[in-house]
Write an enzyme that holds these catalytic residues in place. Sequence first.
Site, PDB file in Angstrom:
ATOM      1  N   LYS A 196       0.884  -1.182   0.000  1.00  0.00           N
ATOM      2  CA  LYS A 196       0.000   0.000   0.000  1.00  0.00           C
ATOM      3  C   LYS A 196       0.914   1.223   0.000  1.00  0.00           C
ATOM      4  CE  LYS A 196      -1.953   2.910   2.099  1.00  0.00           C
ATOM      5  NZ  LYS A 196      -1.597   4.309   1.759  1.00  0.00           N
ATOM      6  N   GLU A 273       9.635   1.725  10.914  1.00  0.00           N
ATOM      7  CA  GLU A 273      10.630   2.792  10.755  1.00  0.00           C
ATOM      8  C   GLU A 273       9.842   4.091  10.785  1.00  0.00           C
ATOM      9  OE1 GLU A 273      12.828   1.686   7.209  1.00  0.00           O
ATOM     10  OE2 GLU A 273      13.885   0.143   8.309  1.00  0.00           O
ATOM     11  N   CYS A 307      13.761  11.185   6.889  1.00  0.00           N
ATOM     12  CA  CYS A 307      13.742  10.796   8.302  1.00  0.00           C
ATOM     13  C   CYS A 307      15.121  10.966   8.930  1.00  0.00           C
ATOM     14  CB  CYS A 307      13.270   9.352   8.431  1.00  0.00           C
ATOM     15  SG  CYS A 307      14.237   8.224   7.415  1.00  0.00           S
ATOM     16  N   GLU A 402       8.872  17.066  14.972  1.00  0.00           N
ATOM     17  CA  GLU A 402       9.334  16.705  13.628  1.00  0.00           C
ATOM     18  C   GLU A 402       8.596  17.581  12.614  1.00  0.00           C
ATOM     19  OE1 GLU A 402       8.219  12.975  11.679  1.00  0.00           O
ATOM     20  OE2 GLU A 402      10.267  12.770  10.951  1.00  0.00           O
TER      21      GLU A 402
HETATM   22  P1  NAD Z   1       2.298   8.573   7.370  1.00  0.00           P
HETATM   23  O1  NAD Z   1       2.468   7.844   8.642  1.00  0.00           O
HETATM   24  O2  NAD Z   1       1.288   9.661   7.311  1.00  0.00           O
HETATM   25  O3  NAD Z   1       1.896   7.574   6.189  1.00  0.00           O
HETATM   26  C1  NAD Z   1       2.709   6.458   5.867  1.00  0.00           C
HETATM   27  C2  NAD Z   1       1.840   5.375   5.286  1.00  0.00           C
HETATM   28  O4  NAD Z   1       0.953   4.878   6.292  1.00  0.00           O
HETATM   29  C3  NAD Z   1       0.968   5.835   4.126  1.00  0.00           C
HETATM   30  O5  NAD Z   1       0.943   4.826   3.135  1.00  0.00           O
HETATM   31  C4  NAD Z   1      -0.403   5.975   4.778  1.00  0.00           C
HETATM   32  O6  NAD Z   1      -1.484   5.844   3.893  1.00  0.00           O
HETATM   33  C5  NAD Z   1      -0.368   4.845   5.773  1.00  0.00           C
HETATM   34  N1  NAD Z   1      -1.298   4.973   6.912  1.00  0.00           N
HETATM   35  C6  NAD Z   1      -1.706   6.114   7.515  1.00  0.00           C
HETATM   36  N2  NAD Z   1      -2.551   5.815   8.533  1.00  0.00           N
HETATM   37  C7  NAD Z   1      -2.656   4.463   8.580  1.00  0.00           C
HETATM   38  C8  NAD Z   1      -3.371   3.556   9.399  1.00  0.00           C
HETATM   39  N3  NAD Z   1      -4.141   3.980  10.397  1.00  0.00           N
HETATM   40  N4  NAD Z   1      -3.246   2.242   9.151  1.00  0.00           N
HETATM   41  C9  NAD Z   1      -2.461   1.799   8.153  1.00  0.00           C
HETATM   42  N5  NAD Z   1      -1.772   2.608   7.325  1.00  0.00           N
HETATM   43  C10 NAD Z   1      -1.859   3.927   7.545  1.00  0.00           C
HETATM   44  O7  NAD Z   1       3.739   9.089   6.970  1.00  0.00           O
HETATM   45  P2  NAD Z   1       4.130  10.033   5.742  1.00  0.00           P
HETATM   46  O8  NAD Z   1       3.630  11.412   6.025  1.00  0.00           O
HETATM   47  O9  NAD Z   1       3.741   9.365   4.476  1.00  0.00           O
HETATM   48  O10 NAD Z   1       5.729  10.012   5.825  1.00  0.00           O
HETATM   49  C11 NAD Z   1       6.484  10.886   6.580  1.00  0.00           C
HETATM   50  C12 NAD Z   1       6.923  10.216   7.874  1.00  0.00           C
HETATM   51  O11 NAD Z   1       7.663   9.039   7.579  1.00  0.00           O
HETATM   52  C13 NAD Z   1       7.858  11.078   8.715  1.00  0.00           C
HETATM   53  O12 NAD Z   1       7.481  10.992  10.055  1.00  0.00           O
HETATM   54  C14 NAD Z   1       9.230  10.420   8.505  1.00  0.00           C
HETATM   55  O13 NAD Z   1      10.148  10.637   9.547  1.00  0.00           O
HETATM   56  C15 NAD Z   1       8.840   8.994   8.378  1.00  0.00           C
HETATM   57  N6  NAD Z   1       9.883   8.229   7.696  1.00  0.00           N
HETATM   58  C16 NAD Z   1      10.667   7.402   8.452  1.00  0.00           C
HETATM   59  C17 NAD Z   1      11.685   6.675   7.846  1.00  0.00           C
HETATM   60  C18 NAD Z   1      12.575   5.767   8.665  1.00  0.00           C
HETATM   61  O14 NAD Z   1      13.319   4.993   8.078  1.00  0.00           O
HETATM   62  N7  NAD Z   1      12.541   5.839   9.986  1.00  0.00           N
HETATM   63  C19 NAD Z   1      11.892   6.778   6.463  1.00  0.00           C
HETATM   64  C20 NAD Z   1      11.073   7.638   5.733  1.00  0.00           C
HETATM   65  C21 NAD Z   1      10.064   8.354   6.358  1.00  0.00           C
END
Ligand code: NAD
Length: 503
Positions: A196, A273, A307, A402
């Site tokens: 997804k 992550e 991140c 963040e």
């Molecule tokens: P997000 O958490 O909003 O979304 C990530 C994914 O989760 C999307 O596909 C979204 O549709 C899905 N999602 C959202 N709510 C959900 C739920 N209740 N159940 C299942 N899936 C759900 O994150 P984002 O805004 O897309 O990405 C940015 C974030 O990602 C930042 O916090 C960043 O630090 C983090 N990030 C971390 C790493 C790492 O390796 N630690 C790498 C890249 C990004």
Amino acid sequence: MENLRKKIPSGQDVAIPPFMRDWLAAPKLHFIDGHFVASESTFETIHPGDGSVLATIGRGGKKEVDAAVAAAKASFERGEWRCRSLEERCAALEKLSTLILEHLPALALLESLDTGKPLRESFEGDIPRAARNFKFFAEFARQEGSSCYPQGNVFHYSQREALGVVALITPWNLPLYLESWKLAPALAMGNSVVLKPSEWTPLTAAYLVEFLLPRVGIPNGVVNLVHGFGDGEAGEFLVSHPDVSAISFTGETRTGRAIMRSAAVGPTRLSFEMGGKGASVVFADADLEKAAELCARAAFRNQGQICLASPRVFVESSCFEAFTEKLAARARAIKLGNPLNYQTEMGALIGSAHFEKVKSYLSLLNTPARVWAGGKTRSPGYFVEPTVVSGLPLDHAVSCEEIFGPLVSVYPFQSEGEAIEAVNATPYGLSASIWTRDGDRAHRVSNALRCGLVWVNTWFLRDLRVPFGGQKRSGLGREGGAFSLDFYSEWKSVSIQFSGEEG
Ligand code: NAD
């Protein structure tokens, strides 16, 4: 690479070629059991560089998730993929890697259209790294052996087995790169998957399943793709599905919390992550030119939407002014503009909601903050100038939360202990970098920092074999090399007694 590079003109804005326009004009559907499946409801993905609509995407719900999980489960039970030899599975992944590189110009353009990141970054960074992930895990998985404990005529050995249906949930900041980071080890280990992708960046995953996947011989049902949103929609249905054996998630910490609650239905194996609030610590004995260059990269690469970014820089007081001016000079020199121009160094933020969020932090930069560079936004599109500030208290929202944008805050420190305490004063614990020529100090400080990754005199260098992940609220578990294979498989131990006396 050079031949491919010729397909992207360097000095001018790149136009979307006709074949891509035609492809974008058709709705992007889910990919379930080897077939493209429409859903009743749709949404639009936009180009953050100007806000224009790029494509219409299927908005998956329970029906699509149930179908995708059922297809993955059936393919797993049929065993057409998991029972293939490791060598055959790895060969398919290597082919995928080659195909990604052959399609580099198209994939890079799509990634930059969808994310707003500079074309150069997609072309030279993200997409080649996605190809590298498939190649790396193919090579790495092949090399792995297992132990055997002979006891006379009894042999105890162990082997890895696939888990079943694995849910892969990815964010928008590094779309194809992070999808491949999960797909490659999950498939190498023989699992069937449901991916997804982020609702903000569905295009490169759609391209992958439509044009590349059918050419590598992975059976239908092994890779399924459901587009759509997370909360209360496709993502949530997927992570709460009882037939899902494992969830690999990258995204925000609060989403991780929600997924953990949904996954309790299993309980399901989890790898998270999540968010970060990285920091750099610059000591006066460091190579300040190099430190400023890399701190600028750590703050502004991908518009600060990484991140592993370092939005906080702690600088020893004796070189605070000199260092901050060097950092600010680099920020002012960054070419901010059209993501589709190969000379652009910083593009647009992902979309309007995130733009408003980052703007809200810029609006907090009143006294006592000193703005050394940037601080403004540009439209049309969602552009934020690379911004350097100082003078903010450590408990200020900009210091603690963040932001995930091109805003770096610089703080002076007097002692090593003070710097360590300040870096650790956040619920996150993903990454940090230390700048010093004193090896003992580098070792001491890296030991004291509570985060999963530390760089000394560098930033963002990765070896895909090392454990990757965060401490505290930045993650759960580790991926990379054997850590990924461990997550996407489970061990079975077998004891065989050959005829004769027991050993
Ligand atoms: P997000 O958490 O909003 O979304 C990530 C994914 O989760 C999307 O596909 C979204 O549709 C899905 N999602 C959202 N709510 C959900 C739920 N209740 N159940 C299942 N899936 C759900 O994150 P984002 O805004 O897309 O990405 C940015 C974030 O990602 C930042 O916090 C960043 O630090 C983090 N990030 C971390 C790493 C790492 O390796 N630690 C790498 C890249 C990004």
